[in-house]
Design a protein around this motif. Structure first.
Motif, mmCIF file in Angstrom:
data_model
loop_
_atom_site.group_PDB
_atom_site.id
_atom_site.type_symbol
_atom_site.label_atom_id
_atom_site.label_comp_id
_atom_site.label_asym_id
_atom_site.label_seq_id
_atom_site.Cartn_x
_atom_site.Cartn_y
_atom_site.Cartn_z
ATOM 1 N N PRO A 292 0.714 -1.327 -0.137
ATOM 2 C CA PRO A 292 -0.022 -0.135 -0.036
ATOM 3 C C PRO A 292 0.931 1.241 -0.158
ATOM 4 O O PRO A 292 1.883 1.301 0.794
ATOM 5 C CB PRO A 292 -0.897 -0.181 1.261
ATOM 6 C CG PRO A 292 -0.594 -1.423 1.787
ATOM 7 C CD PRO A 292 0.742 -1.992 1.191
ATOM 8 N N LEU A 293 0.554 2.223 -0.866
ATOM 9 C CA LEU A 293 1.313 3.552 -1.015
ATOM 10 C C LEU A 293 0.355 4.602 -0.447
ATOM 11 O O LEU A 293 1.101 5.714 -0.017
ATOM 12 C CB LEU A 293 1.662 3.599 -2.426
ATOM 13 C CG LEU A 293 2.741 2.542 -3.107
ATOM 14 C CD1 LEU A 293 2.865 3.120 -4.366
ATOM 15 C CD2 LEU A 293 3.999 2.613 -2.193
ATOM 16 N N TYR A 294 -0.923 4.604 -0.547
ATOM 17 C CA TYR A 294 -1.668 5.942 -0.271
ATOM 18 C C TYR A 294 -3.108 5.384 -0.103
ATOM 19 O O TYR A 294 -3.805 4.578 -0.510
ATOM 20 C CB TYR A 294 -1.588 6.736 -1.529
ATOM 21 C CG TYR A 294 -2.707 7.936 -1.246
ATOM 22 C CD1 TYR A 294 -2.295 9.025 -0.368
ATOM 23 C CD2 TYR A 294 -3.838 8.002 -2.072
ATOM 24 C CE1 TYR A 294 -3.281 10.059 -0.578
ATOM 25 C CE2 TYR A 294 -4.584 9.108 -2.046
ATOM 26 C CZ TYR A 294 -4.212 10.269 -1.160
ATOM 27 O OH TYR A 294 -5.267 11.018 -1.016
ATOM 28 N N LEU A 295 -3.663 6.006 0.933
ATOM 29 C CA LEU A 295 -5.221 5.853 1.182
ATOM 30 C C LEU A 295 -5.908 7.441 1.528
ATOM 31 O O LEU A 295 -5.179 7.929 2.524
ATOM 32 C CB LEU A 295 -5.388 4.632 2.101
ATOM 33 C CG LEU A 295 -6.865 4.717 2.775
ATOM 34 C CD1 LEU A 295 -7.953 4.226 1.883
ATOM 35 C CD2 LEU A 295 -6.774 3.636 4.041
ATOM 36 N N SER A 296 -6.895 7.688 1.012
ATOM 37 C CA SER A 296 -7.800 8.694 1.653
ATOM 38 C C SER A 296 -9.172 8.324 1.521
ATOM 39 O O SER A 296 -9.798 7.856 0.504
ATOM 40 C CB SER A 296 -7.315 9.871 0.671
ATOM 41 O OG SER A 296 -7.969 11.099 1.189
ATOM 42 N N MET A 297 -9.903 8.610 2.589
ATOM 43 C CA MET A 297 -11.405 8.438 2.797
ATOM 44 C C MET A 297 -12.172 9.634 2.620
ATOM 45 O O MET A 297 -11.412 10.819 3.137
ATOM 46 C CB MET A 297 -11.770 7.561 4.049
ATOM 47 C CG MET A 297 -11.142 6.195 4.057
ATOM 48 S SD MET A 297 -11.481 5.231 2.485
ATOM 49 C CE MET A 297 -13.423 4.957 2.641
ATOM 50 N N HIS A 298 -13.168 9.699 1.924
ATOM 51 C CA HIS A 298 -13.727 10.802 1.743
ATOM 52 C C HIS A 298 -15.415 10.895 2.086
ATOM 53 O O HIS A 298 -15.935 9.937 1.928
ATOM 54 C CB HIS A 298 -13.773 11.338 0.008
ATOM 55 C CG HIS A 298 -14.564 12.489 -0.386
ATOM 56 N ND1 HIS A 298 -14.702 13.600 0.288
ATOM 57 C CD2 HIS A 298 -15.530 12.459 -1.317
ATOM 58 C CE1 HIS A 298 -15.487 14.309 -0.457
ATOM 59 N NE2 HIS A 298 -16.078 13.718 -1.594
ATOM 60 N N ASP A 299 -15.816 11.978 2.570
ATOM 61 C CA ASP A 299 -17.098 11.928 3.282
ATOM 62 C C ASP A 299 -18.348 11.843 2.255
ATOM 63 O O ASP A 299 -19.388 11.695 2.482
ATOM 64 C CB ASP A 299 -17.450 13.363 4.134
ATOM 65 C CG ASP A 299 -17.079 14.643 3.244
ATOM 66 O OD1 ASP A 299 -17.145 14.657 2.015
ATOM 67 O OD2 ASP A 299 -17.050 15.630 3.939
ATOM 68 N N GLY A 300 -18.012 12.102 0.905
ATOM 69 C CA GLY A 300 -18.904 11.712 -0.109
ATOM 70 C C GLY A 300 -19.322 13.213 -0.766
ATOM 71 O O GLY A 300 -20.440 12.863 -1.387
ATOM 72 N N ASN A 301 -19.199 14.075 0.015
ATOM 73 C CA ASN A 301 -19.965 15.187 -0.333
ATOM 74 C C ASN A 301 -19.463 16.028 -1.692
ATOM 75 O O ASN A 301 -20.294 16.527 -2.343
ATOM 76 C CB ASN A 301 -19.885 16.554 0.591
ATOM 77 C CG ASN A 301 -20.516 15.941 1.849
ATOM 78 O OD1 ASN A 301 -21.637 15.346 1.775
ATOM 79 N ND2 ASN A 301 -20.028 16.457 3.154
ATOM 80 N N THR A 302 -18.147 15.827 -2.155
ATOM 81 C CA THR A 302 -17.703 16.344 -3.313
ATOM 82 C C THR A 302 -17.730 15.457 -4.398
ATOM 83 O O THR A 302 -18.253 15.668 -5.511
ATOM 84 C CB THR A 302 -15.993 16.809 -3.136
ATOM 85 O OG1 THR A 302 -16.000 17.848 -1.832
ATOM 86 C CG2 THR A 302 -15.543 17.363 -4.430
ATOM 87 N N VAL A 303 -17.306 14.155 -4.120
ATOM 88 C CA VAL A 303 -17.298 13.102 -5.326
ATOM 89 C C VAL A 303 -17.803 11.848 -4.299
ATOM 90 O O VAL A 303 -17.292 11.298 -3.442
ATOM 91 C CB VAL A 303 -15.873 12.851 -5.690
ATOM 92 C CG1 VAL A 303 -16.137 11.821 -6.767
ATOM 93 C CG2 VAL A 303 -15.168 13.977 -6.120
ATOM 94 N N SER A 304 -19.086 11.513 -4.945
ATOM 95 C CA SER A 304 -19.796 10.420 -4.289
ATOM 96 C C SER A 304 -19.414 8.987 -5.134
ATOM 97 O O SER A 304 -19.141 8.978 -6.186
ATOM 98 C CB SER A 304 -21.174 10.813 -4.206
ATOM 99 O OG SER A 304 -21.731 11.005 -5.557
#
Length: 419
Positions: free
Chosen positions: A373-385
Motif C-alpha cells: 500500500p502506498l496511499y489511502l484517503s477516505m472521503h465524506d462523499g460530499n464532493t465526489v460520491s
C-alpha cells in the motif's frame, strides 16, 4: 384460561403473519449466503500507515461544471486532449481535457460501464453495457461487450453470448490457458451458450486481440447499482470472468469468486502474451492476481484483503502504480454483518431503503505489483460520491462518481507523497 387462549391465538396469528411476510419477501434473485468465507479483519497495519490524515478529495478535487451526469469509468487519451466517459444516462460522453467542455457523443445500448481504448487504434473503444437498477430499458437491448468507432459514432456488438455454464463451484477456480477450450461466436446456439447477464469491467491485451471482462453475477435480471445489494450482503460465489479472443472465441477464465469487478491485465515481459490478471473481488474486499499461464497457471493469490472499502475499478498511472476506487467504505456495521451470516437471510428481505449504506467513499494506491500500500484517503462523499474508479493521468487523477444526479467532470492532483 381464556386470557391464555387469547394470547396463544395472537401469537399464532403473529407467527402466521411472519411466515407469510417471509415467503412474500423472498428475493426475486436467488441468493445463496456464503457460509465458508473468511472473517473480515481490520485493515492491515500497512494500509493504516499510508492513510491520509485529511480528506484529500474534499480539499483538492475540482469539478468542472457541465451537464455530464454520474459516470462509471473514464478513458484518458491525453495525446488527443480528450477523455471518454461512460455515463449513467446511457451515453458515452466526450470531455475536452483543456477546456473541460462535456458533450454527449453517442447513445449506447443499456448503460455503459467499464471501457478501454484499443491499444493499437485510439479511435476504437471497447465498453461493457448492462442494466441499471431502477431504470426501464428499451426492449431488445442486451447486456454485453460492445465496440465504438469514434469518428463514425458507430457501435457494434462484439459479444452478447458466452458459453453455457453450470452452477458456480463452492470454491474459487482459475482455468489455465493451456488446454483451454474456446467457443466461437458463430458456433454459439441456445444449447451451448447463454446471454451475458452483466458485463461490468474489462481490459484489452497489448495486441488488441483479447478482451477480458467481469460478470459479477449472472441472474437474468442482474443490474448495476441497487440490483447488486443482495449479492453484496450474501457474498455469494456467483461471479465469472470471461475472455473474448477475437480470433478464437470465448472461454471462462475464473469462477467461484464473489463479485469480481475491476479487471487489469499485467502485460508479459518484452511484449509477451499476458500470464496474469489483477481482479478486485468487491464484496470480499480483496485484490487478487489470477495466473493464466506459467508455473502457477490455474491458481490465484490474494494480494490484499480486508480492505477498508469495497474495491471497484482498477487503473495504472504513468509510473506503473496501481489505483483502486473504493466505492463504499467498509463500515463497522458491514463488517459485523459479514462476520455474522445468520442475519443475512433477514437483510436480503428488507427494502434497500432500510439498509445502512455508508456515504463515505475513497481511493487507494499500491505498488505496481499490488503488494505494498502506498496511499489511502477516505472521503465524506460530499464532493465526489461513490468513487468507482480512479483514472490516472500524467499530472492528475480523475475519480469517477457513480451517482446519477451528480453533474460535471472531476479531477484532482496527485497526493504530495506520490508526486
Amino acid at each position: 384460561m381464556r386470557i391464555k387462549k387469547i394470547l396463544l391465538s395472537v401469537l399464532a396469528l403473529l407467527l402466521l403473519a411472519f411466515v407469510a411476510w417471509w415467503v412474500r419477501t423472498a428475493p426475486g434473485i436467488p441468493v445463496q449466503v456464503a457460509d465458508d468465507q473468511y472473517p473480515l479483519m481490520p485493515p492491515s497495519a500497512a494500509v493504516q500507515k499510508v492513510r491520509s490524515t485529511q480528506d484529500d478529495v474534499a480539499l483538492t478535487a475540482k469539478t468542472t461544471p457541465g451537464d455530464l451526469p454520474g459516470y462509471d469509468d473514464v478513458v484518458l487519451q491525453e495525446a488527443q486532449g480528450r477523455a471518454w466517459v461512460t455515463a449513467m444516462d446511457g451515453y458515452l460522453w466526450r470531455v475536452d481535457l483543456a477546456s473541460g467542455k462535456q458533450e454527449r457523443w453517442v447513445k449506447t445500448p443499456l448503460i455503459p460501464s467499464g471501457t478501454r481504448a484499443d491499444p493499437g487504434n485510439p479511435d476504437v473503444l471497447y465498453f461493457c453495457a448492462s442494466r441499471l437498477y431502477g431504470v426501464v430499458h428499451p426492449a431488445g437491448e442486451q447486456p454485453g461487450l460492445y465496440k465504438l468507432h469514434i469518428p463514425s459514432r458507430k457501435i457494434e456488438a462484439v459479444a452478447l453470448q458466452v458459453p453455457a455454464t453450470t452452477e458456480p463451484p463452492a470454491h474459487e477456480r482459475v482455468a489455465a490457458e493451456q488446454g483451454a477450450v474456446y467457443l466461437a461466436q458463430a458456433a454459439m446456439t441456445a444449447a451451448n451458450s447463454r446471454p451475458i447477464a452483466f458485463c461490468n469491467d474489462l481490459d484489452i491485451s497489448a495486441d488488441g486481440r483479447r478482451v477480458y471482462f467481469s460478470e459479477p453475477y449472472a441472474s437474468a435480471d442482474a443490474s448495476m447499482g441497487g440490483g447488486a445489494f443482495n449479492e453484496a450482503i450474501a457474498r455469494s460465489r456467483n461471479s465469472r470472468l470471461w475472455l473474448i479472443d477475437l480470433d478464437r472465441g470465448a472461454r471462462l477464465v475464473a469462477q467461484g469468486f464473489a463479485f469480481m469487478d475491476g479487471v487489469l491485465i499485467e502485460p508479459g515481459a518484452n511484449g509477451a502474451k499476458e500470464d496474469t490478471l489483477l481482479v478486485t473481488e468487491t464484496t470480499n474486499f480483496r485484490l487478487l492476481r489470477l495466473h493464466l499461464a506459467g508455473a502457477k497457471a490455474g491458481s490465484h493469490e490474494v494480494l490484499q484483503d480486508s480492505l477498508p472499502g469495497l474495491p471497484d475499478g482498477l487503473d495504472r498511472d504513468p509510473q506503473g502504480r496501481l489505483w483502486i476506487g473504493l466505492i463504499k467504505e467498509r463500515s463497522a456495521v458491514s463488517t459485523w454483518v459479514h462476520n455474522n451470516n445468520w442475519i443475512k437471510p433477514l437483510l436480503v428481505r428488507l427494502p434497500h431503503s432500510m439498509l445502512p449504506v455508508p456515504t463515505r467513499t475513497g481511493l487507494m494506491a499500491f505498488s505496481p505489483d499490488g503488494r505494498t500500500p502506498l496511499y489511502l484517503s477516505m472521503h465524506d462523499g460530499n464532493t465526489v460520491s461513490d468513487i468507482s474508479v480512479v483514472s490516472a493521468g500524467r499530472n492528475a487523477l480523475y475519480p469517477a462518481r457513480f451517482k446519477v444526479d451528480s453533474r460535471g467532470f472531476v479531477a484532482m492532483p496527485y497526493p504530495e507523497t506520490l508526486r
